[in-house]
Write a protein that holds these residues in place. Sequence first.
Motif, short mmCIF file in Angstrom:
data_model
loop_
_atom_site.label_atom_id
_atom_site.label_comp_id
_atom_site.label_asym_id
_atom_site.label_seq_id
_atom_site.Cartn_x
_atom_site.Cartn_y
_atom_site.Cartn_z
N ASN A 1 39.80 45.24 9.89
CA ASN A 1 38.46 44.70 10.15
C ASN A 1 38.28 43.36 9.44
OD1 ASN A 1 35.09 45.93 9.26
ND2 ASN A 1 35.69 44.26 10.60
N GLY B 1 30.71 51.24 8.30
CA GLY B 1 32.01 51.39 7.65
C GLY B 1 31.94 50.99 6.19
N SER C 1 33.35 44.48 17.97
CA SER C 1 32.49 44.93 16.87
C SER C 1 33.15 46.09 16.14
CB SER C 1 31.11 45.35 17.36
OG SER C 1 30.36 45.81 16.24
N ALA C 2 33.45 45.86 14.87
CA ALA C 2 34.08 46.91 14.07
C ALA C 2 33.06 47.83 13.44
CB ALA C 2 34.94 46.28 12.97
N GLU C 3 31.97 47.22 12.92
CA GLU C 3 31.01 48.04 12.17
C GLU C 3 29.59 47.53 12.27
OE1 GLU C 3 32.28 47.98 8.08
OE2 GLU C 3 32.14 45.81 7.90
N HIS C 4 29.36 46.40 12.91
CA HIS C 4 27.99 45.88 13.03
C HIS C 4 27.27 46.41 14.26
CE1 HIS C 4 29.06 42.02 10.52
NE2 HIS C 4 29.14 43.12 9.82
N GLY C 5 28.01 46.90 15.22
CA GLY C 5 27.42 47.31 16.49
C GLY C 5 27.35 46.15 17.47
N GLY D 1 41.99 44.71 20.53
CA GLY D 1 41.01 44.79 19.43
C GLY D 1 39.60 45.08 19.91
N SER D 2 38.68 45.06 18.95
CA SER D 2 37.27 45.34 19.24
C SER D 2 36.39 44.18 18.79
CB SER D 2 36.83 46.62 18.53
OG SER D 2 35.43 46.79 18.66
N SER E 1 37.87 43.96 14.91
CA SER E 1 38.91 44.84 14.35
C SER E 1 40.07 44.95 15.30
CB SER E 1 38.35 46.23 14.04
OG SER E 1 38.15 46.97 15.21
N LEU E 2 41.21 45.23 14.71
CA LEU E 2 42.45 45.44 15.45
C LEU E 2 43.23 46.55 14.78
CD1 LEU E 2 42.22 41.99 15.15
CD2 LEU E 2 43.78 42.35 17.05
#
Lengths: 461, 461
Positions: free
Chosen positions: A378, A154, A417-421, A414-415, A342-343
């Motif tokens: 994020n 991202g 991991s937003a962008e790191h995997g 939410g998650s 992330s949310l």
Amino acid sequence: MTATSLAHPVLADLAGRLPALRLLTEPSDLEHYGRDWTRRWMPAPLAVALPASVEEVQAIVCWANEHRIYVVPSGGRTGLSGGAVAANGELVLSLERMNRVLGFDAVDRTLTVQAGISLQAVHDAARAHGLIYPVDFAARGSCSIGGNIATNAGGIRVIRYGNTREWIAGLTVVAGNGERLDLNRGLIKNSSGYDLRQLMIGSEGTLGVVVEATLKLTEPPPASQVMLLALPDMAALMQVFALFRVKLNLQAFEFFTDVALKHVLAHGAQRAIDGEHSYYVVTEFDADEDAALAVFEHGAEQGWISDGVIAQSEAQAAALWRLREGITESLAPHRPYKNDISLRISALPVFLQEIQALLGREYPQAEVVWFGHIGDGNLHINVLKPEGLSDADFIAQCEHVTKLLADTLQRHGGSISAEHGIGLVKKAYLGSTRSEAEIALMRGVKQVFDPKGLLNPGKVF
Amino acid sequence: MTATSLAHPVLADLAGRLPALRLLTEPSDLEHYGRDWTRRWMPAPLAVALPASVEEVQAIVCWANEHRIYVVPSGGRTGLSGGAVAANGELVLSLERMNRVLGFDAVDRTLTVQAGISLQAVHDAARAHGLIYPVDFAARGSCSIGGNIATNAGGIRVIRYGNTREWIAGLTVVAGNGERLDLNRGLIKNSSGYDLRQLMIGSEGTLGVVVEATLKLTEPPPASQVMLLALPDMAALMQVFALFRVKLNLQAFEFFTDVALKHVLAHGAQRAIDGEHSYYVVTEFDADEDAALAVFEHGAEQGWISDGVIAQSEAQAAALWRLREGITESLAPHRPYKNDISLRISALPVFLQEIQALLGREYPQAEVVWFGHIGDGNLHINVLKPEGLSDADFIAQCEHVTKLLADTLQRHGGSISAEHGIGLVKKAYLGSTRSEAEIALMRGVKQVFDPKGLLNPGKVF
């Protein structure tokens, strides 16, 4: 660590099949290529292969299938989730030598590259043609486009341009079963069966090895302004974001805390706003200084903005950006435990209240550094290791808290991991973001692409 | 056609499990719900179920798994590839009653809807909140958002806004195995395992039934201009597109031929440019009349543009758009055989030369009508059935030519389906766009989501 001998029968077989293949087995190479920026696992690969062509990659994957050798695809190894760690006798398949631009098409506005090219080199190649590849983040000089694709990277311009996924017009992949796949081949519209390109993006090297990509490019944005804002609290941050988003054409809206500022200043960045403030924002938007000053005034009148500066030159803009982009590097000596969550933006305010209370309670001694991409929902929450605490004890403590964090995230949709995997670091928490049914389907998909389970073993699930 | 009896034991079991479920078995209903706009197959479903909730859909899919009943998910049935045809005793699962807006979030800028809602109703709901859902095409009043997602629908604004895929923030699906999946849940950034949402988009109801979707909305574009251009030949068309793309901020750039114009005028549209011209373009762009006139003048001086008009009112703009949007309807009485192909834009010029020669040679008697989205590389080639030729003979002739067309497409890296999907109509040509290895993986994925192969049987592959 001891060197693997090239006389090792399976390696000898590989070298025999591909006499021109560069194969490394020295301990220093095994260590270098076996780890990523997480530094949590002891690297212990069998060997490192540095193929120079798609055909060599395919031959390696076929060889691995015959001998049941695990393979870890490897780009710039700037990942923060352990997705590129090789700690169990795997073959590291580094794309480092496959780092060329293969073609540019002015009509299609696409750049075709090998997967090992750095993001910075992609930026440069696009600029040379008067266009941009708009995905961008601080690791641009070290990370590879193949790794960006593997994590659907991202970064700082998502608010305007979306994630890596939006910019992949075609993907050449060697699947875990050894098949070469030329996915979507640069088409804008293609409704002819399942879009396996999309499945590959973000699959962290567990389904196939990305070897080439056709990237969409776009026209550069209009001249932009960079502004630094100081804000009193998190509620003000959300208000200012809402205000700026409606009134200015945002390219980036990045926040960080006073604690982050302290570290980045100690690391050599220049202070740009005096006084003590809790939160800071670096924002970039299409240039309209009058509109910017008007929204700034409005935010200040509402008490949401305490102070601010607007860059008057490219050098000043770079100095303001350094306050945000230098954070990760400035924290590195403190061996931070990194959360990348992330949310939905709408879920942030209530979540933030809960999580600030949680972190204050659970980390009484550790310094917690917040920053991230508030406009994408994020947040990066970095916990710094207190002096005197062992790595192992610190990680154990952090994992306990991450469990609580994951539970809170789950309640708010939410998650983890937003962008790191997910890699190795987030694997235990995958169930907070994905249901059992989804994970079962993911395992099924993995089995289809990589029937022997050889690609990036132990990552994701 | 005869009615299915509700006393049929498996239907009786379904009715017993879901006493409130609306189940239709009258011949007229079976015919109505068993076919789509292709009109090539004789509808012959077992029955039609019209569930009112996700729970009912899930119960139907579980029931189908127990009794091994084939299920055809059904939206507006405006598809042109036979993707919603039920001609072999399947249960039609119509989402028609699940057509409500479930929620709007101003902060996230999302609209959550049931899958059976029409595209027009989505547009209206977005507009009511001062935002837009930018995917658009002529079938907007009849098609459903679930069907749009199943084919990754494109349409007339792809050049600015991309395909349906770009606008799906979350997707609720009942997979072929009966599991409910809440995919991505509206997150902007989410790198936590395989993005099954993306896999579901464009899978034509063969992996799961889309039941709800969270759609991204965006701000309306600035006021726009609509222009109609007359052009002498296909080479000029490509030149004018290149010119307009660089100089104007295009929202749409749609072309059609003199033959298409003849049909749409005969169907009641108003002529807007006098004289005989080979090609026409309807283009819409962010309003800058001076810039538009300057590029028009330049194109005219180069001999690329023969004539043009610019709409001076919304009514005129609508009249110009009708010349393009009315084509499909105007051709319908001629039972056209429809091709929906795409290429990289850079591949178009050479391809067009080859294909014009091919079609002229292979269809000496039939009228061939060209139109489409030249800016996305997407061409619709409609072949009209000559008077006196039987449907069966006409289709046989067209399928022979489509084989040649597919071969040509394959050589130029194109796709046999840009936005209509594969369904039944394009199935024989899937191999021209996707490799054997890809199709094998697609079959493997299908097996994971729908182990008994019950969902939309015989479609895609």
